[in-house]
Structure formats: structure tokens, C-alpha cells
Design a protein around this motif. Sequence first.
Motif, PDB file in Angstrom:
ATOM      1  N   GLN A 162       0.822  -1.212   0.000  1.00 54.71           N
ATOM      2  CA  GLN A 162       0.000   0.000   0.000  1.00 54.71           C
ATOM      3  C   GLN A 162       0.854   1.259   0.000  1.00 54.71           C
ATOM      4  O   GLN A 162       0.672   2.152  -0.826  1.00 54.71           O
ATOM      5  CB  GLN A 162      -0.952   0.011   1.202  1.00 54.71           C
ATOM      6  CG  GLN A 162      -1.867   1.221   1.247  1.00 54.71           C
ATOM      7  CD  GLN A 162      -2.695   1.367  -0.010  1.00 54.71           C
ATOM      8  OE1 GLN A 162      -3.530   0.531  -0.315  1.00 54.71           O
ATOM      9  NE2 GLN A 162      -2.460   2.435  -0.774  1.00 54.71           N
ATOM     10  N   ILE A 163       1.813   1.336   0.927  1.00 57.59           N
ATOM     11  CA  ILE A 163       2.574   2.586   1.045  1.00 57.59           C
ATOM     12  C   ILE A 163       3.603   2.753  -0.068  1.00 57.59           C
ATOM     13  O   ILE A 163       4.146   3.840  -0.258  1.00 57.59           O
ATOM     14  CB  ILE A 163       3.216   2.767   2.442  1.00 57.59           C
ATOM     15  CG1 ILE A 163       4.267   1.693   2.719  1.00 57.59           C
ATOM     16  CG2 ILE A 163       2.156   2.787   3.521  1.00 57.59           C
ATOM     17  CD1 ILE A 163       5.008   1.902   4.029  1.00 57.59           C
ATOM     18  N   SER A 164       3.836   1.686  -0.829  1.00 54.60           N
ATOM     19  CA  SER A 164       4.674   1.825  -2.023  1.00 54.60           C
ATOM     20  C   SER A 164       3.947   2.630  -3.094  1.00 54.60           C
ATOM     21  O   SER A 164       4.563   3.124  -4.043  1.00 54.60           O
ATOM     22  CB  SER A 164       5.037   0.452  -2.591  1.00 54.60           C
ATOM     23  OG  SER A 164       5.804  -0.270  -1.665  1.00 54.60           O
ATOM     24  N   ASN A 165       2.629   2.742  -2.956  1.00 49.18           N
ATOM     25  CA  ASN A 165       1.812   3.502  -3.907  1.00 49.18           C
ATOM     26  C   ASN A 165       1.264   4.787  -3.296  1.00 49.18           C
ATOM     27  O   ASN A 165       1.596   5.875  -3.724  1.00 49.18           O
ATOM     28  CB  ASN A 165       0.664   2.623  -4.424  1.00 49.18           C
ATOM     29  CG  ASN A 165       1.178   1.499  -5.296  1.00 49.18           C
ATOM     30  OD1 ASN A 165       1.717   1.748  -6.368  1.00 49.18           O
ATOM     31  ND2 ASN A 165       1.024   0.266  -4.848  1.00 49.18           N
ATOM     32  N   ILE A 166       0.410   4.649  -2.279  1.00 52.51           N
ATOM     33  CA  ILE A 166      -0.145   5.819  -1.579  1.00 52.51           C
ATOM     34  C   ILE A 166      -0.222   5.493  -0.091  1.00 52.51           C
ATOM     35  O   ILE A 166      -0.758   4.452   0.286  1.00 52.51           O
ATOM     36  CB  ILE A 166      -1.573   6.170  -2.071  1.00 52.51           C
ATOM     37  CG1 ILE A 166      -1.593   6.513  -3.566  1.00 52.51           C
ATOM     38  CG2 ILE A 166      -2.150   7.335  -1.265  1.00 52.51           C
ATOM     39  CD1 ILE A 166      -2.997   6.740  -4.114  1.00 52.51           C
ATOM     40  N   THR A 167       0.294   6.371   0.745  1.00 53.07           N
ATOM     41  CA  THR A 167       0.144   6.224   2.197  1.00 53.07           C
ATOM     42  C   THR A 167      -1.082   6.981   2.682  1.00 53.07           C
ATOM     43  O   THR A 167      -1.850   6.495   3.505  1.00 53.07           O
ATOM     44  CB  THR A 167       1.386   6.778   2.929  1.00 53.07           C
ATOM     45  OG1 THR A 167       2.538   6.069   2.462  1.00 53.07           O
ATOM     46  CG2 THR A 167       1.260   6.598   4.441  1.00 53.07           C
ATOM     47  N   HIS A 168      -1.272   8.181   2.120  1.00 60.66           N
ATOM     48  CA  HIS A 168      -2.313   9.063   2.656  1.00 60.66           C
ATOM     49  C   HIS A 168      -2.737  10.083   1.608  1.00 60.66           C
ATOM     50  O   HIS A 168      -1.915  10.639   0.892  1.00 60.66           O
ATOM     51  CB  HIS A 168      -1.771   9.802   3.888  1.00 60.66           C
ATOM     52  CG  HIS A 168      -2.735  10.796   4.462  1.00 60.66           C
ATOM     53  ND1 HIS A 168      -3.677  10.456   5.398  1.00 60.66           N
ATOM     54  CD2 HIS A 168      -2.902  12.129   4.220  1.00 60.66           C
ATOM     55  CE1 HIS A 168      -4.384  11.539   5.724  1.00 60.66           C
ATOM     56  NE2 HIS A 168      -3.932  12.553   5.015  1.00 60.66           N
ATOM     57  N   SER A 194     -11.738  13.724  10.333  1.00 61.36           N
ATOM     58  CA  SER A 194     -10.422  13.348  10.835  1.00 61.36           C
ATOM     59  C   SER A 194      -9.417  13.495   9.700  1.00 61.36           C
ATOM     60  O   SER A 194      -9.679  13.045   8.580  1.00 61.36           O
ATOM     61  CB  SER A 194     -10.427  11.902  11.339  1.00 61.36           C
ATOM     62  OG  SER A 194      -9.108  11.453  11.608  1.00 61.36           O
ATOM     63  N   THR A 195      -8.274  14.095   9.977  1.00 64.54           N
ATOM     64  CA  THR A 195      -7.248  14.210   8.948  1.00 64.54           C
ATOM     65  C   THR A 195      -6.708  12.843   8.556  1.00 64.54           C
ATOM     66  O   THR A 195      -6.651  12.489   7.383  1.00 64.54           O
ATOM     67  CB  THR A 195      -6.088  15.102   9.441  1.00 64.54           C
ATOM     68  OG1 THR A 195      -6.585  16.420   9.661  1.00 64.54           O
ATOM     69  CG2 THR A 195      -4.960  15.160   8.414  1.00 64.54           C
ATOM     70  N   PHE A 196      -6.321  12.055   9.546  1.00 62.56           N
ATOM     71  CA  PHE A 196      -5.674  10.768   9.279  1.00 62.56           C
ATOM     72  C   PHE A 196      -6.645   9.591   9.247  1.00 62.56           C
ATOM     73  O   PHE A 196      -6.320   8.538   8.711  1.00 62.56           O
ATOM     74  CB  PHE A 196      -4.604  10.477  10.344  1.00 62.56           C
ATOM     75  CG  PHE A 196      -3.462  11.444  10.337  1.00 62.56           C
ATOM     76  CD1 PHE A 196      -2.458  11.357   9.393  1.00 62.56           C
ATOM     77  CD2 PHE A 196      -3.392  12.462  11.282  1.00 62.56           C
ATOM     78  CE1 PHE A 196      -1.401  12.258   9.383  1.00 62.56           C
ATOM     79  CE2 PHE A 196      -2.345  13.359  11.290  1.00 62.56           C
ATOM     80  CZ  PHE A 196      -1.343  13.257  10.334  1.00 62.56           C
ATOM     81  N   GLY A 197      -7.810   9.749   9.871  1.00 64.43           N
ATOM     82  CA  GLY A 197      -8.717   8.620  10.052  1.00 64.43           C
ATOM     83  C   GLY A 197      -9.104   7.932   8.757  1.00 64.43           C
ATOM     84  O   GLY A 197      -9.551   8.579   7.812  1.00 64.43           O
ATOM     85  N   GLY A 198      -8.940   6.618   8.721  1.00 66.78           N
ATOM     86  CA  GLY A 198      -9.353   5.834   7.569  1.00 66.78           C
ATOM     87  C   GLY A 198      -8.465   5.995   6.355  1.00 66.78           C
ATOM     88  O   GLY A 198      -8.890   5.724   5.227  1.00 66.78           O
ATOM     89  N   ASN A 199      -7.198   6.403   6.545  1.00 68.34           N
ATOM     90  CA  ASN A 199      -6.351   6.598   5.371  1.00 68.34           C
ATOM     91  C   ASN A 199      -5.910   5.263   4.757  1.00 68.34           C
ATOM     92  O   ASN A 199      -6.235   4.193   5.256  1.00 68.34           O
ATOM     93  CB  ASN A 199      -5.167   7.535   5.689  1.00 68.34           C
ATOM     94  CG  ASN A 199      -4.082   6.887   6.543  1.00 68.34           C
ATOM     95  OD1 ASN A 199      -4.136   5.708   6.882  1.00 68.34           O
ATOM     96  ND2 ASN A 199      -3.093   7.680   6.902  1.00 68.34           N
ATOM     97  N   TYR A 200      -5.195   5.348   3.658  1.00 65.64           N
ATOM     98  CA  TYR A 200      -4.796   4.137   2.924  1.00 65.64           C
ATOM     99  C   TYR A 200      -4.009   3.168   3.800  1.00 65.64           C
ATOM    100  O   TYR A 200      -4.232   1.952   3.767  1.00 65.64           O
ATOM    101  CB  TYR A 200      -3.947   4.520   1.704  1.00 65.64           C
ATOM    102  CG  TYR A 200      -4.744   4.998   0.516  1.00 65.64           C
ATOM    103  CD1 TYR A 200      -5.095   4.126  -0.507  1.00 65.64           C
ATOM    104  CD2 TYR A 200      -5.147   6.334   0.413  1.00 65.64           C
ATOM    105  CE1 TYR A 200      -5.824   4.568  -1.608  1.00 65.64           C
ATOM    106  CE2 TYR A 200      -5.869   6.777  -0.676  1.00 65.64           C
ATOM    107  CZ  TYR A 200      -6.210   5.897  -1.685  1.00 65.64           C
ATOM    108  OH  TYR A 200      -6.935   6.324  -2.772  1.00 65.64           O
TER     109      TYR A 200
END
Length: 397
Positions: free
Chosen positions: A66-72, A277-283
Motif C-alpha cells: 500500500q505505502i509503495s503507492n499511496i500512504t495518505h 479526521s485528517t488521518f482517520g481511515g487513510n490508505y
Amino acid sequence: MSTQLENLDKQYVLHTYARNYVNFKKGINATLFDEEGKDYIDFTSGIGVVSVGHGNKQVADAIYNQISNITHISNIYAIEPQAKLAQRIAQLSGYDVATFFANSGAEANEGAIKIARKYGEKNFSKKRFKVITLEHSFHGRTITTVKATGQDKFHSPSFAPYPEGFSYDHTIDDIYNSIDDETVAVMIELVQGEGGVQPFDKKAIQELAKFLKEHQILLIVDEVQSGVFRTGEFLASNLYEIQPDIITLAKGLGGGVPIGAVLTTHKDIFSPGDHGSTFGGNYLSTAAGIEVVDILENYKNSGKLDETIIYFERKLKEIYEKYQNLFIDSLGLGLMRGLRVKDEQTLSSIISNAFENGILVLKAGKNTLRFLPVLTISKDEMDEGFKRLDNALGKIS
């Protein structure tokens, strides 16, 4: 190195924890290794968080991919893993719910209280806002959730004034007499975690749920600790065969990645701008959550979770019966267990001796030895853990 770490921590980190300064470097399932290579059997799972074990490769790969593509990105855009995790939660719960994702259990409970307060405004001619909780409850550390917590020790005058609109009852039966025309919700844990691993009677909970529904009062069930297969089913609410209006989750949902969730049957209660939420439910967090629930659903369906629960209960019962001079009760559900210790001083000695013997255990309430093992703990790890606990208890009795 531990001394160096201790000095760094004391100099630069705010002092909110009475720390044990062991320096863990690696974990494999329910086994941790410190910087000197000493191994510890972990019966705590980060206080119920590391549900699928330390160093879980499937979760690590899912996170890496996931984070290799999009983290947030921002929640102003659609987030595919968020929508898919919300769908999985609804399917696993068996309820017709929509979910809001936050970053912790306290945030999830804040969201639950906001939903209840808006419900109280929308559905009654005179706004209802009061939330009833129980005296030994624990719902979080924010100003609002600490006030929702029914333990006096958390209501320090240092952080006053607190928000109004909360009251506490000693027992489930007391709730009926506390309800008035300003009461909007009752918020309970089906198994009180911080309050001493105390499960409530199933029939009493079912009767309360029925009564509240008849009177249009919301039932909020805090499953931050008991949810995500910790008690043997996806939710403790499933085990109790009730249908709450609002359920909160966190801890085990992300397998170690911070995540919180508010599930509600009132799917249209919020409008854009009511909550966020800024971070809530991110990738990152929801990709981890999908992998965790997939692993645990398969584990449950294979029969292995139930086998693990039965075996852990058996080993715990042996310890309880062997040390009747130390323990006065055994309680809990699934892999959320406790042994009531005769006094607080003995409990402190047990936890300290256990650590020296390479077994990590927890405290709950004033005098409960708490066990929240990794749900995927192996039979060998359970055997070794209880052998070490036996050694630790032998030195006390």
C-alpha cells in the motif's frame, strides 16, 4: 543500551507512563526478543492491539504494497481500502451499519457521543444529551471520554472543568432508575477491560437492550478492547446476541497500526462537516485493517481460534486451581481473561516476577491479573508462557 534509551526517554518524552525500560527489538507471533536476545512470551499483545502477532508477514506485505503507492490522501477524496474495510466490518458484524474511521479508541468513543447528541437533537422536541455509563468503565483519555469513564481516579481536578452530561451507575439494574427525559444514550462495555475484565450477564444485557430500544434511547457498546474476535466472535455484541445502535472498535482492528472505528445503524445521522479526521481511515490504516480481518476471519472459520481459546482457558484454569492461595476468582471471555488476585501488593509481585521469568502480563483495575494474548498464539507459546508463569507464581506462594 537500555540505560541510554532510558536517559533519552526521560529527557525528551513527556512523563505519562511508569515505564519498564526493556528494549524490545524483534517479535515473532507471541514471542518478543530484547536487545540482548532474551525472549519473552507476550500475553499482552500491546494491550490487545497486536491481534495477529508480532512481525506478521501478511500484514507487513499488505502495508508495504500500500505505502509503495499511496500512504495518505485527504478524506475529501474517495479512499478505496476505507470503503472496502467498512464493507467488511458490516459483513462480519451482521448489522446494517455505516462506519466512520478514526485513529484510536478514544476518538471512536468521541464520535459515538457526537452521534448520540445529534440523535438527541433530531428525534425529540426537547433535546436529549445525557449519557449514562458504569462506575468501573473506561472509555478513553480525551477530556470528554475521560469524563464518560466512570472511575473517579480518572477525574483529576488538574484537567477540570469537564464537559457536562454524564452520569454513572454501579450496576446494570441501576440504569433503569437513572433514565430521565434528558437521557439520550447508555454506553457500556460488555466486558469491562480496565475495570477488571468483568463480563456482564447475557440476559441482563439483552433485557437492557430491549428496554432502551422501546424507549428510543441509544445503546452504545464500547468494543475497543472486546471487538475483532477477541471474545471468540467478531464482536462481543454478537456473542451477547444484541443489536446496539452504535459500536466502537480500535485496538485489534489494525494489528498494531493506529485505527479506530464507529459503527452505527443510524447511517444518515451525520451531514458533511459534522465530524471528520485528517488521518482517520487513510490508505495505510485501512489496508492494514482489511488484511487483519481477513486473517482473523479465516482463522475463526478454520476452527483454530476456538481451539486456541479452549486451550488457553484450560491452561489458565490449571494455574488458577494450583494457586488458590493467590487468586480469588477467574473471569473473562475468549482471549480477554483475568485472575482476581487477593491483594494489590501480590499483583505487583506477580507482574514483576513474571517479567523476570520472561512472560509479559498486565494489570486491570486494582487487583486483576489480565491476559490479552495474541489471537494467533501457538500451542507451544501457550505452553511455554504458562510454564514461565507457574515458575513466577511459585516464587511468591
